[in-house]
Scaffold this active site. Structure first.
Site, PDB file in Angstrom:
ATOM      1  N   TYR A 265      30.104-106.728 -51.084  1.00  0.00           N
ATOM      2  CA  TYR A 265      29.510-106.077 -52.252  1.00  0.00           C
ATOM      3  C   TYR A 265      28.136-106.304 -52.577  1.00  0.00           C
ATOM      4  O   TYR A 265      27.195-105.521 -52.704  1.00  0.00           O
ATOM      5  CB  TYR A 265      30.526-106.181 -53.628  1.00  0.00           C
ATOM      6  CG  TYR A 265      30.159-105.310 -54.734  1.00  0.00           C
ATOM      7  CD1 TYR A 265      30.557-103.888 -54.895  1.00  0.00           C
ATOM      8  CD2 TYR A 265      29.471-105.967 -55.588  1.00  0.00           C
ATOM      9  CE1 TYR A 265      29.883-103.055 -55.907  1.00  0.00           C
ATOM     10  CE2 TYR A 265      28.954-105.142 -56.766  1.00  0.00           C
ATOM     11  CZ  TYR A 265      29.209-103.924 -56.955  1.00  0.00           C
ATOM     12  OH  TYR A 265      28.840-102.861 -58.006  1.00  0.00           O
TER      13      TYR A 265
ATOM     14  N   LYS B 264      24.729-103.725 -51.904  1.00  0.00           N
ATOM     15  CA  LYS B 264      23.856-103.533 -52.819  1.00  0.00           C
ATOM     16  C   LYS B 264      22.382-103.857 -52.557  1.00  0.00           C
ATOM     17  O   LYS B 264      21.200-103.201 -52.655  1.00  0.00           O
ATOM     18  CB  LYS B 264      24.132-104.176 -54.248  1.00  0.00           C
ATOM     19  CG  LYS B 264      25.472-103.652 -54.985  1.00  0.00           C
ATOM     20  CD  LYS B 264      25.303-102.017 -55.439  1.00  0.00           C
ATOM     21  CE  LYS B 264      26.451-101.436 -56.172  1.00  0.00           C
ATOM     22  NZ  LYS B 264      26.565 -99.957 -56.001  1.00  0.00           N
TER      23      LYS B 264
HETATM   24  N1  LIG Z   1      32.006-101.390 -62.590  1.00  0.00           N
HETATM   25  C1  LIG Z   1      31.178-102.398 -62.702  1.00  0.00           C
HETATM   26  O1  LIG Z   1      31.383-103.378 -63.644  1.00  0.00           O
HETATM   27  C2  LIG Z   1      29.952-102.423 -62.086  1.00  0.00           C
HETATM   28  C3  LIG Z   1      29.238-103.668 -62.268  1.00  0.00           C
HETATM   29  C4  LIG Z   1      27.929-103.575 -61.384  1.00  0.00           C
HETATM   30  C5  LIG Z   1      27.272-102.441 -60.776  1.00  0.00           C
HETATM   31  N2  LIG Z   1      28.202-101.507 -60.707  1.00  0.00           N
HETATM   32  C6  LIG Z   1      27.586-100.174 -60.014  1.00  0.00           C
HETATM   33  O2  LIG Z   1      27.160 -99.450 -61.029  1.00  0.00           O
HETATM   34  C7  LIG Z   1      27.217 -97.863 -60.498  1.00  0.00           C
HETATM   35  C8  LIG Z   1      27.757 -97.132 -61.584  1.00  0.00           C
HETATM   36  O3  LIG Z   1      28.946 -97.468 -61.764  1.00  0.00           O
HETATM   37  P1  LIG Z   1      30.081 -96.557 -62.696  1.00  0.00           P
HETATM   38  O4  LIG Z   1      30.940 -97.603 -63.209  1.00  0.00           O
HETATM   39  O5  LIG Z   1      29.232 -95.745 -63.705  1.00  0.00           O
HETATM   40  O6  LIG Z   1      30.959 -95.577 -61.565  1.00  0.00           O
HETATM   41  P2  LIG Z   1      31.616 -94.434 -61.837  1.00  0.00           P
HETATM   42  O7  LIG Z   1      32.059 -94.604 -63.296  1.00  0.00           O
HETATM   43  O8  LIG Z   1      32.727 -95.007 -60.831  1.00  0.00           O
HETATM   44  O9  LIG Z   1      30.941 -93.156 -61.144  1.00  0.00           O
HETATM   45  C9  LIG Z   1      30.492 -93.128 -59.932  1.00  0.00           C
HETATM   46  C10 LIG Z   1      29.875 -91.907 -59.652  1.00  0.00           C
HETATM   47  O10 LIG Z   1      29.994 -91.695 -58.383  1.00  0.00           O
HETATM   48  C11 LIG Z   1      30.411 -90.558 -57.758  1.00  0.00           C
HETATM   49  N3  LIG Z   1      30.934 -90.796 -56.574  1.00  0.00           N
HETATM   50  C12 LIG Z   1      31.847 -91.691 -56.277  1.00  0.00           C
HETATM   51  N4  LIG Z   1      32.247 -91.540 -55.161  1.00  0.00           N
HETATM   52  C13 LIG Z   1      31.558 -90.247 -54.438  1.00  0.00           C
HETATM   53  C14 LIG Z   1      31.807 -89.722 -53.118  1.00  0.00           C
HETATM   54  N5  LIG Z   1      32.162 -90.031 -52.202  1.00  0.00           N
HETATM   55  N6  LIG Z   1      30.671 -88.632 -53.171  1.00  0.00           N
HETATM   56  C15 LIG Z   1      30.004 -88.186 -54.234  1.00  0.00           C
HETATM   57  N7  LIG Z   1      30.015 -88.746 -55.448  1.00  0.00           N
HETATM   58  C16 LIG Z   1      30.814 -89.922 -55.531  1.00  0.00           C
HETATM   59  C17 LIG Z   1      31.261 -90.042 -58.800  1.00  0.00           C
HETATM   60  O11 LIG Z   1      31.587 -88.744 -58.918  1.00  0.00           O
HETATM   61  P3  LIG Z   1      33.112 -88.245 -58.967  1.00  0.00           P
HETATM   62  O12 LIG Z   1      33.122 -87.922 -60.529  1.00  0.00           O
HETATM   63  O13 LIG Z   1      32.959 -86.740 -58.453  1.00  0.00           O
HETATM   64  O14 LIG Z   1      34.077 -89.103 -58.414  1.00  0.00           O
HETATM   65  C18 LIG Z   1      30.730 -90.535 -60.062  1.00  0.00           C
HETATM   66  O15 LIG Z   1      29.765 -89.565 -60.597  1.00  0.00           O
HETATM   67  C19 LIG Z   1      27.900 -98.041 -59.146  1.00  0.00           C
HETATM   68  O16 LIG Z   1      27.028 -98.047 -57.878  1.00  0.00           O
HETATM   69  C20 LIG Z   1      28.685 -99.529 -59.248  1.00  0.00           C
HETATM   70  O17 LIG Z   1      28.988 -99.962 -57.850  1.00  0.00           O
HETATM   71  C21 LIG Z   1      29.277-101.376 -61.225  1.00  0.00           C
END
Ligand SMILES: NC(=O)c1ccc[n+]([C@@H]2O[C@H](COP(=O)([O-])OP(=O)(O)OC[C@H]3O[C@@H](n4cnc5c(N)ncnc54)[C@H](OP(=O)(O)O)[C@@H]3O)[C@@H](O)[C@H]2O)c1
Length: 209
Positions: free
Chosen positions: A121, A125
């Site tokens: 992961y 990134k």
């Molecule tokens: N979760 C954590 O604690 C954490 C920690 C550090 C960093 N991050 C990073 O922070 C970022 C945002 O996180 P988040 O929790 O806000 O993410 P999230 O709620 O899962 O939202 C992800 C977004 O990406 C889109 N997406 C996912 N798969 C896709 C695909 N195949 N094609 C087109 N669009 C797609 C989704 O669209 P749909 O609604 O259409 O699915 C949604 O708009 C991510 O890059 C994640 O890796 C997360």
């Protein structure tokens, strides 16, 4: 400013969208999405296929891109599919934005992002940050949260457990390991888009509590 927002339907992205639509300095939000968003007079939300992005769409010519796109290994189903969403899509979007003259890009990355990491992961990134830096943005910002806090519809057991534990022991932890609320991350990203400061900037998790 015209803001191009990818990942607008996600936890962080939806906070960015709300903040941007309430911000007078943002004249339009362009949010390419896979599923329709509620209409708003200052929102253009074209439905796109991220595997075949519309390269000549006029809306690429924005003033800044905020990328909050991402998936999970579980949803993606394989490392290759995860890499495609978390690395290849942001890079494809960044290339098109540069081609249309966009000067600023803000990436929702993650704590520990490092293309030399032994953790997959963190490596993904890190690769995304590394490759973005080659595209010639005037202003490039990596926002690196730890665990993101907020109301998520999808049930992610590991994140739920980590959230409970971090809520309990959070105050005793160094700032960089505390929960980063999605709204705080979104505000930092929008701030970076509006500031458009020249160079490469990192917003660390400790600044997002
Ligand atoms: N979760 C954590 O604690 C954490 C920690 C550090 C960093 N991050 C990073 O922070 C970022 C945002 O996180 P988040 O929790 O806000 O993410 P999230 O709620 O899962 O939202 C992800 C977004 O990406 C889109 N997406 C996912 N798969 C896709 C695909 N195949 N094609 C087109 N669009 C797609 C989704 O669209 P749909 O609604 O259409 O699915 C949604 O708009 C991510 O890059 C994640 O890796 C997360």
């Amino acid at each position: 400013m015209k803001l191009l927002l990818v990942g607008a339907t996600g936890l962080v992205g939806s906070h960015v969208m709300r903040l941007a639509l309430a911000e007078d300095r943002v004249t339009q939000v362009i949010a390419p999405v896979r599923r329709a968003l509620p209409a708003h007079p200052r929102l253009l939300a074209p439905i796109v296929d991220f595997e075949a992005l519309p390269e000549e769409a006029p809306w690429w010519a924005a003033d800044a891109v905020i990328c909050a796109l991402g998936t999970t290994l579980r949803t993606a189903g394989s490392r290759e599919a995860f890499y495609r969403v978390d690395h290849d899509y942001p890079i494809a979007i960044a290339r098109l934005a540069r081609r249309h003259g966009v000067p600023a890009f803000i990436l929702n990355s993650a704590i520990g992002a490092d293309s030399g990491s032994s953790f997959f992961y963190n490596r993904v990134k890190g690769d995304t940050e590394r490759d973005l830096a080659t595209l010639g943005f005037h202003s490039l910002t990596y926002v690196r949260p730890g665990l993101i806090g907020g109301d998520r519809q999808e049930f992610r057991v590991g994140e739920r457990l980590a959230t409970v534990v971090l809520h309990l022991i959070g105050p005793a932890l160094p700032r960089r390991w505390r929960i980063n609320p999605a709204g705080r991350i979104a505000a930092a990203m929008l701030e970076a888009a509006l500031a458009e400061s020249p160079g490469i900037h990192v917003v660390a998790s400790a600044e997002l509590v």
